[in-house]
Design a protein around this motif. Structure first.
Motif, mmCIF file in Angstrom:
data_model
loop_
_atom_site.group_PDB
_atom_site.id
_atom_site.type_symbol
_atom_site.label_atom_id
_atom_site.label_comp_id
_atom_site.label_asym_id
_atom_site.label_seq_id
_atom_site.Cartn_x
_atom_site.Cartn_y
_atom_site.Cartn_z
ATOM 1 N N ALA A 97 1.050 5.859 -48.469
ATOM 2 C CA ALA A 97 -0.884 5.931 -49.108
ATOM 3 C C ALA A 97 -0.988 7.121 -49.062
ATOM 4 C CB ALA A 97 -1.579 4.695 -48.057
ATOM 5 N N GLY A 98 -0.884 8.221 -48.744
ATOM 6 C CA GLY A 98 -1.272 9.809 -48.725
ATOM 7 C C GLY A 98 -1.789 9.889 -47.368
ATOM 8 N N GLY A 99 -1.329 9.345 -46.136
ATOM 9 C CA GLY A 99 -2.573 9.977 -44.888
ATOM 10 C C GLY A 99 -1.229 10.523 -44.258
ATOM 11 N N LEU A 100 -1.936 11.713 -43.089
ATOM 12 C CA LEU A 100 -1.385 11.863 -42.454
ATOM 13 C C LEU A 100 -1.410 11.389 -41.050
ATOM 14 C CD1 LEU A 100 -2.923 15.608 -42.942
ATOM 15 C CD2 LEU A 100 -1.200 14.744 -44.028
ATOM 16 N N THR A 101 -0.038 11.724 -40.751
ATOM 17 C CA THR A 101 1.013 10.441 -39.702
ATOM 18 C C THR A 101 0.434 12.266 -38.441
ATOM 19 O OG1 THR A 101 3.066 11.568 -39.961
ATOM 20 C CG2 THR A 101 2.231 9.399 -41.278
ATOM 21 N N GLY A 102 0.869 11.552 -37.246
ATOM 22 C CA GLY A 102 1.223 12.209 -36.277
ATOM 23 C C GLY A 102 -0.151 12.017 -35.847
ATOM 24 N N PRO A 103 -0.431 13.660 -35.230
ATOM 25 C CA PRO A 103 -1.511 14.846 -34.577
ATOM 26 C C PRO A 103 -2.483 15.292 -35.629
ATOM 27 C CG PRO A 103 0.216 15.747 -34.105
ATOM 28 C CD PRO A 103 1.185 14.787 -34.673
ATOM 29 N N PHE A 104 -1.915 15.444 -37.023
ATOM 30 C CA PHE A 104 -2.795 16.301 -38.093
ATOM 31 C C PHE A 104 -3.670 14.584 -39.034
ATOM 32 C CE2 PHE A 104 1.682 17.806 -37.406
ATOM 33 C CZ PHE A 104 1.164 19.216 -37.842
ATOM 34 N N ASN A 105 -3.245 13.820 -38.737
ATOM 35 C CA ASN A 105 -4.420 13.095 -38.721
ATOM 36 C C ASN A 105 -5.934 13.441 -38.435
ATOM 37 O OD1 ASN A 105 -5.545 10.323 -40.856
ATOM 38 N ND2 ASN A 105 -5.264 9.515 -38.517
ATOM 39 N N ALA A 106 -6.131 13.092 -36.771
ATOM 40 C CA ALA A 106 -7.366 13.533 -35.536
ATOM 41 C C ALA A 106 -8.078 14.820 -35.878
ATOM 42 C CB ALA A 106 -6.646 13.045 -34.611
ATOM 43 N N MET A 107 -6.561 15.759 -36.724
ATOM 44 C CA MET A 107 -7.583 17.526 -37.052
ATOM 45 C C MET A 107 -8.406 17.105 -37.922
ATOM 46 S SD MET A 107 -4.257 19.375 -36.706
ATOM 47 C CE MET A 107 -2.847 19.745 -34.821
ATOM 48 N N LEU A 108 -8.285 15.904 -38.762
ATOM 49 C CA LEU A 108 -9.153 16.099 -40.090
ATOM 50 C C LEU A 108 -10.349 15.857 -39.766
ATOM 51 C CD1 LEU A 108 -6.884 13.617 -42.594
ATOM 52 C CD2 LEU A 108 -7.813 16.300 -42.505
ATOM 53 N N LEU A 109 -10.657 14.896 -38.823
ATOM 54 C CA LEU A 109 -12.085 14.895 -38.096
ATOM 55 C C LEU A 109 -12.647 16.189 -37.858
ATOM 56 C CD1 LEU A 109 -10.707 12.203 -34.876
ATOM 57 C CD2 LEU A 109 -12.286 11.535 -37.464
ATOM 58 N N SER A 110 -12.344 16.798 -37.022
ATOM 59 C CA SER A 110 -13.402 18.078 -37.196
ATOM 60 C C SER A 110 -12.745 19.439 -37.732
ATOM 61 C CB SER A 110 -13.489 18.137 -35.876
ATOM 62 O OG SER A 110 -13.943 19.558 -35.705
ATOM 63 N N PRO A 111 -12.733 19.678 -39.301
ATOM 64 C CA PRO A 111 -11.842 20.421 -39.854
ATOM 65 C C PRO A 111 -11.531 22.311 -39.100
ATOM 66 C CG PRO A 111 -12.937 19.572 -41.783
ATOM 67 C CD PRO A 111 -12.979 19.390 -40.564
ATOM 68 N N PRO A 112 -12.834 22.174 -38.377
ATOM 69 C CA PRO A 112 -13.274 23.638 -38.189
ATOM 70 C C PRO A 112 -12.381 23.603 -36.583
ATOM 71 C CG PRO A 112 -15.686 23.133 -38.649
ATOM 72 C CD PRO A 112 -14.037 21.815 -38.724
ATOM 73 N N VAL A 113 -12.153 22.852 -35.903
ATOM 74 C CA VAL A 113 -11.164 22.746 -34.526
ATOM 75 C C VAL A 113 -9.631 22.125 -35.473
ATOM 76 C CG1 VAL A 113 -10.309 22.146 -32.534
ATOM 77 C CG2 VAL A 113 -13.331 22.120 -33.729
ATOM 78 N N GLY A 114 -9.989 21.609 -36.453
ATOM 79 C CA GLY A 114 -8.512 20.869 -36.363
ATOM 80 C C GLY A 114 -7.904 22.215 -37.219
ATOM 81 N N HIS A 115 -8.301 23.154 -38.109
ATOM 82 C CA HIS A 115 -7.739 24.399 -39.386
ATOM 83 C C HIS A 115 -7.022 25.105 -38.452
ATOM 84 C CE1 HIS A 115 -6.428 27.329 -42.122
ATOM 85 N NE2 HIS A 115 -7.652 27.840 -40.985
ATOM 86 N N PRO A 116 -7.648 25.821 -37.031
ATOM 87 C CA PRO A 116 -7.324 25.993 -36.415
ATOM 88 C C PRO A 116 -6.173 25.808 -35.238
ATOM 89 C CG PRO A 116 -9.441 26.291 -35.794
ATOM 90 C CD PRO A 116 -8.852 25.442 -36.827
ATOM 91 N N LEU A 117 -6.458 24.483 -35.170
ATOM 92 C CA LEU A 117 -4.960 23.831 -34.064
ATOM 93 C C LEU A 117 -4.088 24.623 -35.178
ATOM 94 C CD1 LEU A 117 -4.426 22.918 -31.658
ATOM 95 C CD2 LEU A 117 -5.484 20.535 -32.476
ATOM 96 N N GLN A 118 -3.889 23.921 -36.044
ATOM 97 C CA GLN A 118 -2.981 23.389 -36.821
ATOM 98 C C GLN A 118 -2.094 25.132 -37.116
ATOM 99 O OE1 GLN A 118 -0.921 23.876 -40.342
ATOM 100 N NE2 GLN A 118 -3.326 25.734 -40.549
ATOM 101 N N GLU A 119 -2.852 25.501 -37.739
ATOM 102 C CA GLU A 119 -2.545 26.995 -38.111
ATOM 103 C C GLU A 119 -1.707 27.541 -36.601
ATOM 104 O OE1 GLU A 119 -1.447 30.480 -39.534
ATOM 105 O OE2 GLU A 119 -2.305 29.074 -39.874
ATOM 106 N N LEU A 120 -2.471 27.429 -35.375
ATOM 107 C CA LEU A 120 -1.183 27.342 -33.712
ATOM 108 C C LEU A 120 0.067 27.237 -34.032
ATOM 109 C CD1 LEU A 120 -1.830 28.668 -31.419
ATOM 110 C CD2 LEU A 120 -2.373 26.700 -30.517
ATOM 111 N N GLY A 121 -0.595 25.668 -34.733
ATOM 112 C CA GLY A 121 1.237 25.406 -34.342
ATOM 113 C C GLY A 121 1.961 25.440 -35.130
ATOM 114 N N ALA A 122 1.551 26.531 -36.805
ATOM 115 C CA ALA A 122 2.922 27.175 -37.333
ATOM 116 C C ALA A 122 3.242 27.881 -37.140
ATOM 117 C CB ALA A 122 1.645 26.887 -38.775
ATOM 118 N N ALA A 123 2.297 29.005 -36.136
ATOM 119 C CA ALA A 123 2.561 30.274 -35.580
ATOM 120 C C ALA A 123 3.777 29.698 -34.975
ATOM 121 C CB ALA A 123 1.527 30.740 -35.081
#
Length: 175
Positions: free
Chosen positions: A36-62
């Motif tokens: 349905a296009g929803g995010l799975t895993g930990p990424f769905n929760a990151m959408l709850l707070s984009p100001p925190v989710g963005h740097p967290l997912q960026e750290l993961g990418a790094a």
């Protein structure tokens, strides 16, 4: 039972949608979207707070794509963290990657069980020893500290902290 509803992208507010687009356009994106296009895993929760989710997912990418750790060392460390925290999602996501990198079924089972796998590469054995100490003791003795160079040690401690955070979020949100 999952505690969070997977929100399809058309139902996201603009800030969450921008984060969704960033996650799904990156190398992890194609693996983290349900039918349905929803995010799975930990990424769905990151959408709850984009100001925190963005740097967290960026750290993961790094830690996944820009560190000096070898692919095998990185996956080994991730699976040590997943095994320690009994994170089924991270095991399911990373065991196939490790298998493609040449880890055997016996090695993967040892990592699930929290026992030392047989590793022929001394650098990988060092990564395993340091990662186990980090997850079980939360610190390193002088001998363990000396096993890796400081850059690798910094990157490895960051990776361990990141995946421990994901394991906690996956457990709390019942992903």
């Amino acid at each position: 039972m999952a505690r969070l509803r997977r929100t399809p992208p058309h139902d996201l507010d603009p800030e969450a949608r921008a984060l969704y687009d960033e996650i799904t356009s990156g190398p992890r994106g194609r693996f983290m979207v349900d039918a349905a296009g929803g995010l799975t895993g930990p990424f769905n929760a990151m959408l709850l707070s984009p100001p925190v989710g963005h740097p967290l997912q960026e750290l993961g990418a790094a830690v996944r794509y820009r560190s000096s750790l070898t692919d095998r060392a990185r996956e080994l460390a991730i699976l040590v963290v997943a095994g320690h925290h009994d994170s089924a999602f991270e095991r399911a996501a990373h065991e196939p990657i490790a298998r493609d990198l040449g880890f055997t079924d016996d090695q993967l089972q040892a990592l699930r069980d929290g026992t030392p796998p047989h590793l022929d590469d001394p650098a990988e054995a060092a990564v395993h020893a340091v990662t186990r100490a980090l997850v079980t003791e939360g610190d390193l003795g002088d001998d363990e500290y000396a096993l890796l160079g400081e850059r690798a040690l910094f990157e490895l401690t960051t990776l361990v902290g990141y995946y421990a955070t994901l394991a906690l979020q996956l457990r709390v949100f019942r992903v």
